[in-house]
Each structure stands twice: as C-alpha cells, then as structure tokens.
Design an enzyme around this catalytic site. Structure first.
Site, short mmCIF file in Angstrom:
data_model
loop_
_atom_site.label_atom_id
_atom_site.label_comp_id
_atom_site.label_asym_id
_atom_site.label_seq_id
_atom_site.Cartn_x
_atom_site.Cartn_y
_atom_site.Cartn_z
N HIS A 204 42.35 61.62 98.06
CA HIS A 204 41.51 60.73 97.26
C HIS A 204 41.41 61.17 95.81
CE1 HIS A 204 39.53 58.82 100.88
NE2 HIS A 204 40.02 57.86 100.14
N ARG A 311 51.27 43.61 104.87
CA ARG A 311 51.67 44.24 106.13
C ARG A 311 50.39 44.58 106.89
NH1 ARG A 311 55.89 46.86 102.54
NH2 ARG A 311 57.88 46.54 103.56
N ARG A 347 51.34 38.84 107.13
CA ARG A 347 52.32 38.96 108.22
C ARG A 347 51.59 39.44 109.46
NH1 ARG A 347 57.13 43.12 107.62
NH2 ARG A 347 55.49 44.61 108.10
N GLU A 451 64.94 38.74 108.82
CA GLU A 451 65.28 40.16 108.73
C GLU A 451 66.21 40.60 109.85
OE1 GLU A 451 61.68 42.53 108.71
OE2 GLU A 451 60.72 41.23 110.17
N ASN A 474 64.94 45.17 104.15
CA ASN A 474 64.94 46.52 104.75
C ASN A 474 65.54 46.46 106.16
OD1 ASN A 474 63.47 47.04 102.47
ND2 ASN A 474 61.50 47.17 103.50
N ASP A 475 64.98 45.55 106.97
CA ASP A 475 65.50 45.43 108.33
C ASP A 475 66.82 44.68 108.35
OD1 ASP A 475 63.82 46.83 110.12
OD2 ASP A 475 62.23 45.40 109.67
N ARG A 485 67.39 52.53 108.65
CA ARG A 485 66.85 52.59 107.28
C ARG A 485 66.31 53.96 106.95
NH1 ARG A 485 62.06 48.13 108.14
NH2 ARG A 485 60.85 49.17 106.54
N CYS A 522 61.25 40.10 100.11
CA CYS A 522 60.15 41.06 100.03
C CYS A 522 60.51 42.47 100.52
CB CYS A 522 58.93 40.54 100.78
SG CYS A 522 59.24 40.24 102.51
C1 PEP Z 1 61.69 44.35 105.61
O1 PEP Z 1 62.15 44.62 106.72
O2 PEP Z 1 62.39 44.20 104.58
C2 PEP Z 1 60.24 44.21 105.43
C3 PEP Z 1 59.72 43.80 104.29
O3 PEP Z 1 59.45 44.57 106.48
P1 PEP Z 1 59.04 46.09 106.83
O4 PEP Z 1 59.59 46.96 105.74
O5 PEP Z 1 57.56 46.11 106.94
O6 PEP Z 1 59.73 46.28 108.14
MG MG Z 2 60.88 44.46 108.45
#
Ligand code: PEP
Ligand code: MG
Length: 588
Positions: A204, A311, A347, A451, A474-475, A485, A522
């Site tokens: 903190h 998230r 989400r 994704e 990302n996924d 990842r 995103c």
């Molecule tokens: C992604 O997979 O790009 C995403 C935004 O979801 P997360 O990173 O929460 O899996």
């Molecule tokens: Mg994801």
C-alpha cells in the site's frame, strides 16, 4: 554507525513511482514500539476493555482527521487513498480483527497491547498463508491488518507516530521503512522523492506514493548507511536506481533526464484533451482494462472512454465463500458510478488454468484435468454451473441501473455457448423485471471474447448471436500457436505478432463489420503503441488496455494515416514471421 564517503555510490531498489528526484537526503525514523506481553487478572478485564475501546476511538478519530486532510491533495490521490482509509475504519468497526482482539482480552485475559499485537499478526499471517494467484492482493490485505494493529498500539501506549516536520523543503525523504499511514501524511510539494531500505513494489505504501506522484524507490538495502545527512542524491523511480554523492557527469545526466521527462509529461497531459484519431480522421475509441478496483482512479484520469474489459475474477478471489448477488452488485455499481456515464464492459467469471479461486473448489469436479488450459474453463464452467452465471448476471443487471453496462462471455468457441447463455440471461432479466428490481431501461448488450481460434474462424456465425466482439489476443495467441502465454520471452514461441494471429484478428473484424457489430481488442497487444497502426489496418477501431498506456497509444495513432495503417497490415499478413512483422511496424 554510518560508513559514509564522498564518492559516488549506486544502489538499486524497487521502482515504485516513476520520475527523477534530485536533492539532499534526510532521514526520518519511527520511534520503536514497546509492547508489554503480560497477562491480566479476571477482575481487571473490564478496565482493560475500556482502555482498548478508548484507543479504538482515538484511532477512528485520527483516521477521520486524516480523511479530512485528503481534501488538500490532488483529486486522483484522494480517490486512491480514501478507500484505503475506509478499509482501516471498517477494520476498527465490528470486524473479525476486533472480535479476535476482544476475545484475547476478555477470554484469554491478555493485556490489550499484547492482544492487539498477537491478533493482528496472526490474522496477517493467516492471509499470507492462503493459496491462490492473487499474491499481491494478499500482501496488501496483510499489510492493512498490521497497519491498523500498529495504530491501535500507538494509541494504547501513547507512543508518537513519525513526524515529517522540520525536514528541509525539496529534500529526498529517507527511511528504513514507511507505513501507508506515514505515506498518507506526506505533502508531495515538500519532497523531491522518497527512498527506503525496506518495502516492496506491491504494498500500500507503494500505491500511495504512486498516487502522490512522487518519485520513489523502496527496498534499497544499505542505502541509509551510505548517505550522510544532507548528502546529495539522485533517484530514478523508473529504473529503481539511487545515486548517493553523484559525480558531476551523473548529475548532469540526471538533470537532462528530468527535463526530458517533464517535457514528455506535459506533452502527454496536453494529449489527454485531443481526440484519438489518425491524421486523416479515423477515430479510435480507447478504453481501459480493470483488474483490481484500486486502478479505478488512474483509469478516470487516463483519458479512457469507458472500461473495455473488467476482469471480474478479483471479486471471487481471497474468499472462503462465493460473493452473493448483493455483494457483487454493489462492487459493479461503484465502478459504473465512478465511470460517470461511460460504458463498463463486465466480463463474467473467467476461471481458468492460470487463475486459482479457492471459493470455487466445490465447482471444479474435473480439477485434475490432464490439461486445464484445454478443459472446463471460462464460459464452459459457468454453463456447467448455471447458478454461478445467474447470480453474476443478476448483479450486473442491477448495476445497470447506475449507468451503461455490457456483459461479456469469456472463452467462447461455439455458437451453442452464446445461445445457452442467452437463455439464462433472458430468464434472469424477466425474473428481475417481474420483481420490480431497478435495472437499465434496455437489456444490456451481451457480447463475447474472441480468444480461441474456433471463435475467430467461426466469427461470421457467432456474430449472429453476439451483440459485440472483444478480441483477447493473450489467449488467442496461446491457442493459435499452441504456446503457453507464461513462456519466457526468450523462447520466441508465444508472439501475438505472428501472421497467423494477425490473420485471425482480420477475419474477426471483417465478420463484425459485415454483421454491423462493434469489435474491440483487449489483450496486452492493445497497449503496445508500435502495434496500434497495424491493428487499425486490420480493422480495429476500439482498443482496451492498461490505463497507463492510453496516452502513448493515442500519440501513435495521431502520428499515422489510415492509408499507412492499411499498407502496413497488408504487408504484415504476408510476412513470414513475427520478426518480419516487427521490422514492418518499426520501419513505418
Ligand atoms: C485475453 O486473453 O487476451 C484476455 C484479455 O483475457 P485474459 O488475459 O484475462 O485471459
Ligand atoms: Mg483470455
């Protein structure tokens, strides 16, 4: 005993708040706390309890005063620190901590000081011992508990807190450790920066120093013994470097860096008011991702036009039981309120292989799946346990009364998953309507994350059932390239710039355009400014990223024309690999 010299010495700590600070070092120490670990007689328990109550009342009063003092800080600092003080005040109320302390005094016949110390330590240790992926959150909560314990102890023993009075204006404040409560007392205009020997980047104190906007480096071991009072120091809050007694050339380099940083900062601030559009007028909607509630104030000042990805996992973490509809709805409503009319895309729970949530253990019968990343995760888990989905959808619908919300489904790969969710969604909407619950006038849009390669390849079919798309690179990268990842950067297997991934992004934006639905991106790729023109060329007009990245991405968008972006995308799609794509976007 200090071993100081006049020659330049360098130290490294955790960079917690960016910026360059140059000034004389002055140390401040916190008087040590003396705690008597003694037992009391049963006949004295009532008197001990009233002593404790008095210390609690004094602690509440001080925190109230501290809260009032926040009015003098910049607005973003106020919004960051106020919830923390509220958390402290909450703990001073009828909390688990207070119940534990009182039981130690009344039933265990322990002196109040010893009870406070033992109980706050025990609860902090218990929090740290919990398992799960949100280590940062646990460290923070443990720190909160210890912090409130120390405040009560100071009030019980009448021992003074640290004082910053009398330190010279413009100095670098040095301490072996700084408590969050100390940080809250710092007037940023009085100091050039902060250094400590203890403390990490996650606590903190770090959050507060960032909010105050002061350059700070924490946890630089040995720095205090090297710095004689008043010796000149340079701190770099971005790299974590501290230079004591800098040489003339180090000093000149730091002064130049400070001037350059000031120019960049001013340019980024000016940028906040300018639109995110290419030179020839293609407008791009920039939104922020929210992972933890403390990011909210930073998002508010980032220039984001809404939250493109909330998230919601944090609501489920660090709990023994799942959050009910009221709890969830309250959290969403606060976020929607704070965004003041800008849309919030929530989400629904994305439990997956890399996210551990203790309270969900009863819902995970296939816990030992051979490959959890390819198993019951995201929307698949929610559809297996519709009650989880129903509770969350109802909570989001209720928060929709406070402002525009959108609902987003994670890890979709089949149209059937959207259809099944829609059925549940319609049912929840009708049930709440029948009960006269306050909600948005129109049913909020229901969209999906794209994704998985299946979702991108079937984007045309899915677009018939989804109100919007958000591409989770990302996924999408992980599943397209069959590369985790979490792999180290050097392995070169996981790379969202691989043409195969870019091709799937292009397919998705085309399908969305044909169906007339919006599509955003995103994943982490959205925050890479060099990739922004390429993504525009692939048809993206909406990006959601970490709030800090928004000004830099905006600058990159404003520097190019749509025609350049289109050319870049066409070349990248034909490129042999990610390295070649990197060349293309770098040379543009
Ligand atoms: C992604 O997979 O790009 C995403 C935004 O979801 P997360 O990173 O929460 O899996
Ligand atoms: Mg994801």
């Amino acid at each position: 005993m200090k071993q100081t010299s006049r020659t330049e010495q360098r130290f490294t700590g955790h960079p917690v708040s960016p910026g360059i600070g140059i000034g004389p070092v002055h140390e401040t120490a916190e008087p040590a706390l003396a705690i008597a670990h003694k037992k009391i007689a049963a006949a004295d328990a009532a008197a001990e309890m009233s002593r404790l109550e008095e210390a609690l009342a004094r602690s509440r009063h001080q925190l109230g005063k501290l809260k009032a003092r926040l009015a003098g800080l910049p607005e973003h600092s106020q919004t960051e620190i106020a919830p923390l003080i509220d958390a402290y005040l909450h703990m001073l109320g009828p909390s688990r901590l207070m119940r534990g302390i009182k039981a130690r005094v009344e039933d265990g016949l322990t002196a109040a000081e010893a009870a406070v110390h033992a109980e706050s330590e025990a609860q902090a240790e218990a929090i740290l011992a919990l398992t799960g992926s949100d280590r940062q959150g646990r460290v923070r909560r443990a720190e909160e508990v210890r912090e409130i314990g120390r405040r009560i102890l100071r009030n019980l023993t009448r021992q003074p807190f640290r004082s910053f009075a009398g330190l010279p204006q413009g100095c670098i404040l040095a301490a072996s450790d700084l408590r969050p409560a100390d940080a809250a007392l710092i007037q940023p205009a009085n100091f050039a920066g902060i250094i400590t020997e203890e403390g990490g980047a996650d606590g903190h104190t770090a959050v507060m120093l960032r909010a105050l906007g002061l350059p700070a480096v924490l946890g630089a071991a040995g720095v205090l013994s090297a710095a004689a009072p008043g010796s000149l120091a340079i701190i770099d809050g971005e790299t974590g470097t501290i230079i004591i007694n800098p040489s003339p050339s180090s000093l000149e380099a730091a002064q130049q860096k400070l001037a350059a940083l000031t120019r960049t900062r001013r340019a980024l601030i000016r940028l906040q008011r300018l639109p995110a559009a290419t030179r020839d007028g293609t407008a791009v909607n920039l939104q922020a991702n929210l992972e933890l509630p403390f990011e909210l104030p930073m998002i508010a000042q980032s220039g984001a036009h809404g939250i493109g990805l909330l998230r919601s996992e944090f609501i489920f973490m660090n709990r023994e039981i799942l959050p009910d509809e009221d709890t969830q709805s309250e959290i969403y409503r606060n976020i929607v309120d704070a965004m003041d009319g800008d849309p919030v895309t929530i989400r629904v729970l994305d439990w997956g292989s890399d996210k551990e949530i203790e309270a969900l253990s009863a819902y995970l019968p296939l816990h030992d799946e051979p490959n959890p990343a390819l198993g019951l995760r995201g929307i698949r888990l929610l559809l297996r346990h519709p009650s989880l989905l129903e509770t969350q959808l109802a909570a989001i619908l209720r928060a929709g009364a406070a402002g525009p919300v959108r609902i987003m489904l994670p890890m979709v790969s089949l149209a059937a998953e959207i259809l099944a969710t829609r059925e549940i969604y319609d049912r929840v909407w009708k049930r709440l309507k029948r009960k006269g619950v306050r909600m948005a006038a129109q049913k909020p849009p229901l969209g999906i994350m794209v994704e998985t390669p299946a979702a991108a390849l079937a984007a045309r079919q899915l677009a018939r059932h989804a109100d919007f798309f958000a591409i989770g690179t990302n996924d999408l990268t992980m599943y397209t390239l069959a590369a985790d990842r979490g792999l180290p950067v050097g392995s070169k297997l996981y790379d969202p710039l691989e043409p195969a991934v870019l091709g799937l992004i292009g397919m998705t934006t085309r399908a969305a355009a044909e169906a007339g639905i919006t599509v955003s991106l995103c994943g982490e790729l959205a925050s890479r400014e060099q990739a922004a023109p390429l993504l525009l060329g692939l048809g993206i007009r909406q990006l959601s990223m970490h709030g800090n990245a928004i000004p830099r991405v905006k600058r990159a968008i404003r520097a190019v024309s749509q025609a350049q972006c289109d050319e870049m995308a066409a070349a990248a799609l034909m490129a042999p690999d990610a390295d070649a794509v990197r060349e293309i976007i770098r040379d543009a």
